[in-house]
Design a protein around this motif. Sequence first.
Motif, PDB file in Angstrom:
ATOM      1  N   LYS A  80       0.864  -1.254   0.043  1.00 35.81           N
ATOM      2  CA  LYS A  80      -0.004   0.168   0.177  1.00 35.81           C
ATOM      3  C   LYS A  80       0.799   1.227  -0.109  1.00 35.81           C
ATOM      4  O   LYS A  80       0.452   2.088  -0.479  1.00 35.81           O
ATOM      5  CB  LYS A  80      -1.070  -0.212   1.100  1.00 35.81           C
ATOM      6  CG  LYS A  80      -2.178  -1.077   1.112  1.00 35.81           C
ATOM      7  CD  LYS A  80      -2.952  -1.133   2.174  1.00 35.81           C
ATOM      8  CE  LYS A  80      -3.921  -2.128   2.188  1.00 35.81           C
ATOM      9  NZ  LYS A  80      -4.911  -2.342   2.946  1.00 35.81           N
ATOM     10  N   MET A  81       1.947   1.134   0.733  1.00 32.09           N
ATOM     11  CA  MET A  81       2.862   2.344   0.700  1.00 32.09           C
ATOM     12  C   MET A  81       3.451   2.550  -0.744  1.00 32.09           C
ATOM     13  O   MET A  81       3.862   3.740  -0.929  1.00 32.09           O
ATOM     14  CB  MET A  81       4.093   1.701   1.767  1.00 32.09           C
ATOM     15  CG  MET A  81       3.730   2.124   3.103  1.00 32.09           C
ATOM     16  SD  MET A  81       5.156   1.419   4.200  1.00 32.09           S
ATOM     17  CE  MET A  81       6.364   2.453   3.694  1.00 32.09           C
ATOM     18  N   LEU A  82       3.774   1.561  -1.299  1.00 37.00           N
ATOM     19  CA  LEU A  82       4.282   1.636  -2.789  1.00 37.00           C
ATOM     20  C   LEU A  82       3.467   2.043  -3.812  1.00 37.00           C
ATOM     21  O   LEU A  82       3.592   2.518  -4.873  1.00 37.00           O
ATOM     22  CB  LEU A  82       4.818   0.399  -2.986  1.00 37.00           C
ATOM     23  CG  LEU A  82       5.770   0.171  -4.261  1.00 37.00           C
ATOM     24  CD1 LEU A  82       6.940   1.030  -4.251  1.00 37.00           C
ATOM     25  CD2 LEU A  82       6.279  -1.287  -4.352  1.00 37.00           C
ATOM     26  N   GLU A  83       2.003   1.922  -3.594  1.00 32.27           N
ATOM     27  CA  GLU A  83       0.966   2.067  -4.513  1.00 32.27           C
ATOM     28  C   GLU A  83       1.065   3.546  -5.067  1.00 32.27           C
ATOM     29  O   GLU A  83       1.097   3.485  -6.399  1.00 32.27           O
ATOM     30  CB  GLU A  83      -0.376   1.775  -3.930  1.00 32.27           C
ATOM     31  CG  GLU A  83      -1.382   1.692  -5.015  1.00 32.27           C
ATOM     32  CD  GLU A  83      -2.700   1.108  -4.594  1.00 32.27           C
ATOM     33  OE1 GLU A  83      -3.723   1.609  -5.183  1.00 32.27           O
ATOM     34  OE2 GLU A  83      -2.612   0.389  -3.433  1.00 32.27           O
ATOM     35  N   PRO A  84       1.344   4.494  -4.646  1.00 24.33           N
ATOM     36  CA  PRO A  84       1.293   5.984  -4.979  1.00 24.33           C
ATOM     37  C   PRO A  84       2.646   6.057  -6.024  1.00 24.33           C
ATOM     38  O   PRO A  84       2.606   6.561  -7.228  1.00 24.33           O
ATOM     39  CB  PRO A  84       1.507   6.976  -4.036  1.00 24.33           C
ATOM     40  CG  PRO A  84       0.894   6.153  -2.872  1.00 24.33           C
ATOM     41  CD  PRO A  84       1.130   4.766  -2.824  1.00 24.33           C
ATOM     42  N   THR A  85       3.793   5.621  -5.429  1.00 19.41           N
ATOM     43  CA  THR A  85       4.899   5.394  -6.291  1.00 19.41           C
ATOM     44  C   THR A  85       4.611   4.468  -7.840  1.00 19.41           C
ATOM     45  O   THR A  85       5.152   4.946  -8.848  1.00 19.41           O
ATOM     46  CB  THR A  85       6.180   4.689  -5.590  1.00 19.41           C
ATOM     47  OG1 THR A  85       6.052   5.448  -4.351  1.00 19.41           O
ATOM     48  CG2 THR A  85       7.467   4.851  -6.461  1.00 19.41           C
ATOM     49  N   VAL A  86       4.145   3.602  -7.710  1.00 17.64           N
ATOM     50  CA  VAL A  86       3.840   2.672  -8.884  1.00 17.64           C
ATOM     51  C   VAL A  86       2.928   3.514  -9.973  1.00 17.64           C
ATOM     52  O   VAL A  86       3.180   3.527 -11.079  1.00 17.64           O
ATOM     53  CB  VAL A  86       3.126   1.396  -8.404  1.00 17.64           C
ATOM     54  CG1 VAL A  86       2.540   0.503  -9.665  1.00 17.64           C
ATOM     55  CG2 VAL A  86       4.262   0.409  -7.804  1.00 17.64           C
ATOM     56  N   ALA A  87       1.887   4.250  -9.443  1.00 16.48           N
ATOM     57  CA  ALA A  87       1.120   5.041 -10.258  1.00 16.48           C
ATOM     58  C   ALA A  87       1.880   6.211 -10.784  1.00 16.48           C
ATOM     59  O   ALA A  87       1.390   6.465 -11.889  1.00 16.48           O
ATOM     60  CB  ALA A  87      -0.264   5.485  -9.329  1.00 16.48           C
ATOM     61  N   GLN A  88       2.854   6.604  -9.977  1.00 16.32           N
ATOM     62  CA  GLN A  88       3.498   7.819 -10.524  1.00 16.32           C
ATOM     63  C   GLN A  88       4.348   7.292 -11.586  1.00 16.32           C
ATOM     64  O   GLN A  88       4.610   8.118 -12.725  1.00 16.32           O
ATOM     65  CB  GLN A  88       4.363   8.505  -9.535  1.00 16.32           C
ATOM     66  CG  GLN A  88       5.304   9.820 -10.021  1.00 16.32           C
ATOM     67  CD  GLN A  88       5.893  10.322  -8.596  1.00 16.32           C
ATOM     68  OE1 GLN A  88       5.846   9.771  -7.494  1.00 16.32           O
ATOM     69  NE2 GLN A  88       6.474  11.616  -9.047  1.00 16.32           N
ATOM     70  N   LEU A  89       5.098   6.177 -11.406  1.00 16.71           N
ATOM     71  CA  LEU A  89       5.771   5.400 -12.508  1.00 16.71           C
ATOM     72  C   LEU A  89       5.053   5.440 -13.875  1.00 16.71           C
ATOM     73  O   LEU A  89       5.523   5.727 -14.704  1.00 16.71           O
ATOM     74  CB  LEU A  89       6.418   4.431 -12.099  1.00 16.71           C
ATOM     75  CG  LEU A  89       7.452   4.357 -11.036  1.00 16.71           C
ATOM     76  CD1 LEU A  89       7.708   2.982 -10.333  1.00 16.71           C
ATOM     77  CD2 LEU A  89       8.780   4.721 -11.530  1.00 16.71           C
ATOM     78  N   ALA A  90       3.856   4.870 -13.663  1.00 15.44           N
ATOM     79  CA  ALA A  90       2.979   4.707 -14.750  1.00 15.44           C
ATOM     80  C   ALA A  90       2.642   5.889 -15.433  1.00 15.44           C
ATOM     81  O   ALA A  90       2.619   6.028 -16.775  1.00 15.44           O
ATOM     82  CB  ALA A  90       1.718   4.019 -14.404  1.00 15.44           C
ATOM     83  N   ARG A  91       2.457   7.041 -14.770  1.00 20.46           N
ATOM     84  CA  ARG A  91       2.305   8.302 -15.437  1.00 20.46           C
ATOM     85  C   ARG A  91       3.605   9.217 -15.992  1.00 20.46           C
ATOM     86  O   ARG A  91       3.528   9.820 -16.871  1.00 20.46           O
ATOM     87  CB  ARG A  91       1.719   9.395 -14.222  1.00 20.46           C
ATOM     88  CG  ARG A  91       0.466   9.219 -13.987  1.00 20.46           C
ATOM     89  CD  ARG A  91      -0.118  10.524 -13.152  1.00 20.46           C
ATOM     90  NE  ARG A  91       0.763  10.723 -11.851  1.00 20.46           N
ATOM     91  CZ  ARG A  91       0.578  10.183 -10.922  1.00 20.46           C
ATOM     92  NH1 ARG A  91      -0.225   9.213 -10.544  1.00 20.46           N
ATOM     93  NH2 ARG A  91       1.473  10.607 -10.078  1.00 20.46           N
TER      94      ARG A  91
END
Length: 150
Positions: A80-91
Amino acid sequence: MSDAEELEDIRRRKRERLERRLREGEGDGDVSDGDVDADESGRTPTTPQHIESASHLDEFVSTHGVVLVDFYADWCGPCKMLEPTVAQLARETPAAVAKVDIDTLQGLASQYGVSGVPTLLLFSDGEPVERVVGVRDYGTLASLVSGYAG
């Protein structure tokens, strides 16, 4: 669904996508929504795409040059902590990002030797090239991606 039926289904979807692009005139560059769905456009998606089966992952990896796959679990705090980072990487990176729920797709997680979450696998040209276990910051992961997407 048997493997042969799944493969035929993938081929049918790819054929339909290609025919749709040809009808619509590929290259007009019209994207009205910031969130690109790779299954509809063939472009790199700007949001993480949830994987539904092993064949779906195979198709996703073969469709995109560089793919970051996030093996996660809903119950996992670090995931869950990594989720925003993963979304940012996609963007913000040229990598397509996929998410694999290890509870739903246990066989797929096992196939890739995932024994702990979060585990990130980076694919380049259809082959796994890097593995990261645990939470990492955006800069570290973006740098890893850029080493293959350059």
